[in-house]
Enzyme design. Sequence first.
Site, PDB file in Angstrom:
ATOM      1  N   TRP A  42      19.278 -10.173 -86.751  1.00 24.81           N
ATOM      2  CA  TRP A  42      19.074 -10.985 -87.951  1.00 24.81           C
ATOM      3  C   TRP A  42      17.748 -10.676 -88.645  1.00 24.81           C
ATOM      4  CZ3 TRP A  42      21.556 -14.960 -90.646  1.00 24.81           C
ATOM      5  CH2 TRP A  42      20.742 -15.732 -91.485  1.00 24.81           C
ATOM      6  N   ASN A  44      15.548 -12.367 -92.321  1.00 24.31           N
ATOM      7  CA  ASN A  44      15.528 -13.108 -93.579  1.00 24.31           C
ATOM      8  C   ASN A  44      14.241 -12.817 -94.336  1.00 24.31           C
ATOM      9  OD1 ASN A  44      15.205 -15.202 -91.207  1.00 24.31           O
ATOM     10  ND2 ASN A  44      14.171 -16.241 -92.895  1.00 24.31           N
ATOM     11  N   ASP A  45      13.361 -13.770 -94.576  1.00 27.34           N
ATOM     12  CA  ASP A  45      12.261 -13.583 -95.518  1.00 27.34           C
ATOM     13  C   ASP A  45      11.383 -12.363 -95.223  1.00 27.34           C
ATOM     14  OD1 ASP A  45      13.263 -16.129 -95.859  1.00 27.34           O
ATOM     15  OD2 ASP A  45      11.319 -17.129 -95.806  1.00 27.34           O
ATOM     16  N   TRP A  69      20.415 -16.496 -87.038  1.00 23.15           N
ATOM     17  CA  TRP A  69      19.087 -17.094 -87.155  1.00 23.15           C
ATOM     18  C   TRP A  69      18.668 -17.701 -85.823  1.00 23.15           C
ATOM     19  CZ3 TRP A  69      16.481 -21.578 -86.381  1.00 23.15           C
ATOM     20  CH2 TRP A  69      15.243 -21.710 -87.007  1.00 23.15           C
ATOM     21  N   SER A 106       7.491 -17.835 -91.932  1.00 24.44           N
ATOM     22  CA  SER A 106       7.012 -16.961 -93.006  1.00 24.44           C
ATOM     23  C   SER A 106       5.525 -17.137 -93.282  1.00 24.44           C
ATOM     24  CB  SER A 106       7.806 -17.214 -94.280  1.00 24.44           C
ATOM     25  OG  SER A 106       9.132 -16.809 -94.121  1.00 24.44           O
ATOM     26  N   ARG A 172       5.034 -25.285 -95.236  1.00 24.57           N
ATOM     27  CA  ARG A 172       5.170 -23.911 -94.755  1.00 24.57           C
ATOM     28  C   ARG A 172       4.950 -22.831 -95.813  1.00 24.57           C
ATOM     29  NH1 ARG A 172      10.184 -26.411 -93.942  1.00 24.57           N
ATOM     30  NH2 ARG A 172      11.841 -25.878 -95.425  1.00 24.57           N
ATOM     31  N   ASP A 173       4.946 -21.601 -95.277  1.00 23.07           N
ATOM     32  CA  ASP A 173       4.977 -20.342 -96.029  1.00 23.07           C
ATOM     33  C   ASP A 173       3.669 -20.042 -96.764  1.00 23.07           C
ATOM     34  OD1 ASP A 173       7.632 -20.455 -95.195  1.00 23.07           O
ATOM     35  OD2 ASP A 173       8.322 -21.296 -97.087  1.00 23.07           O
ATOM     36  N   GLU A 225       9.896 -23.708-101.254  1.00 22.02           N
ATOM     37  CA  GLU A 225       9.445 -22.823-100.182  1.00 22.02           C
ATOM     38  C   GLU A 225       8.782 -21.587-100.783  1.00 22.02           C
ATOM     39  OE1 GLU A 225      12.479 -23.252 -96.525  1.00 22.02           O
ATOM     40  OE2 GLU A 225      13.411 -22.303 -98.267  1.00 22.02           O
TER      41      GLU A 225
END
Length: 506
Positions: A42, A44-45, A69, A106, A172-173, A225
């Site tokens: 997997w 993602n970001d 995920w 992230s 977050r992030d 996000e």
Amino acid sequence: MLKIKLTGLLCIAFAINCLAQTPVKSTPQWRPLYHFTPPVNWTNDPNGLLFLNGKFNLYYQHNPFENKWGHMSWGHATSSDLVNWKNLPVAIPEMIRRDTITMIYSGSAVLDKNNTSGFGSLNNPPVVAIYTADLRNQHKEKQYVAYSNDGGLTFKQYAKNPVIDLDKEDFRDPNVFWYAPTKQWIMTVAMVDEHQVRIYGSKNLKEWTKLSDFGPAGFIKNPWECPSLLPLMVNDNPAKVKWVLLVSAGGEHGPLMQYYVGDFDGHTFKNDNAADKVLMVDYGDAFYAAIAWRDAPANKKILLGWLQNGKPETSPWRGQMSIPRELSLKTTADGLRLIQQPASIVTGKLLGKPGAFKSNIVINNKSMPLFASGHFDGNAYWIDAELNGAGYKKAGFNVAEKNGAAKKVVVGYDAVKQELFIDCTSAENDNKSAEHLVQTAPMKPVNGVVKIQVLMDKSSLEVIGNGGEKVISTMIYPDTDATGLSVFTDGEVMVKSLKIWDLNKK
């Protein structure tokens, strides 16, 4: 083969998860050729985009163990051309200590050239990663720092983490950059449920002071996000710069990425537009969580986003990145707007040799095949086209055609509605919700001409209108024999220019 030393608890969790998984049939027909995917499992970001020692570093959200995920860690790959990637071991793995599981969410990474953090030296400046630590057992998200003294290959956790803790579940992030006028690091981080971007400042990457909040503004139906703030040239004039704030908003009405244009003084971001104005980065159903390389050659800002997988599942990987996009701002009748064009380093690598070329073709109410056996029949190609005409309703391309176009994805321009569009109605009913079968972006011809770029790469489809004024990105899953390609018109159209590059042979 990637090898990671596992703790006993992690080994047990991994074994249980593996036993519970239902194997997914391998899907090589959907593996992109010129977009990044991890070899397995997997993603993602994108995280920590950093240009260092002549290489583009891509860190990314990654599950090292499964094709779904979970076990969030930072995967790592490098490239000199943003097309061919060298895959490296996991840079920051999930942490499991006794009863505490900390996922590595992230964030961003910077080269601390002046060693403001004290994690390295002036002769060997550290790479510092700033990320969200998701403490699963505590249901808390905190901002952590890790540092590398070997050029970003491996990281050590800062002993005094967290560097910011608001005792919140959704916070977050972080995205960090150096702001020279005030000689400090700036962080943007998402106050998720408040629909705000909080801005912090720091002299050393370890001690952070709140400077201001931006928002709510724009689209606020979904949680916010992955905020990032960066300066962009206006009308290619290096003497004129405005700031753009990017925010992702996922959820029931998403995914969606929006942006705001304004000014930043080192403390506060001020939006030039009304608070309820929504400006879209991408009008498709897949592009999300994009951040930029801030330090690319020639001071270019190159945006990279995650293209979200829908149904069905791909294997042995899941998830991919978008085409890297150079960013700028352009003055339009509606105000300053974001322009996104495939990065010149990518086009130079992929499109160096001339593709098939035709010009001034008049097509009237018909479809004309563009593929033949061994040519443009592999669902990996790049089209640049210019359409001119006043009497047509729709014109464009049928991609991933099957059985004489009984199944196809239609890409083109609707001259009546003045919209760029992707229509997946006949091919993707099993894979998309009804609201995403047809995706559109408002767009007007320029001097009677519409420019369309079609980036088809096995399962990803990115359509760029009028030189980057509008972009629609989506994921499609053609049958193995759905490889046809044709140009079509509803009415009379002059194809002023048509260039096609067959990238299945790269």
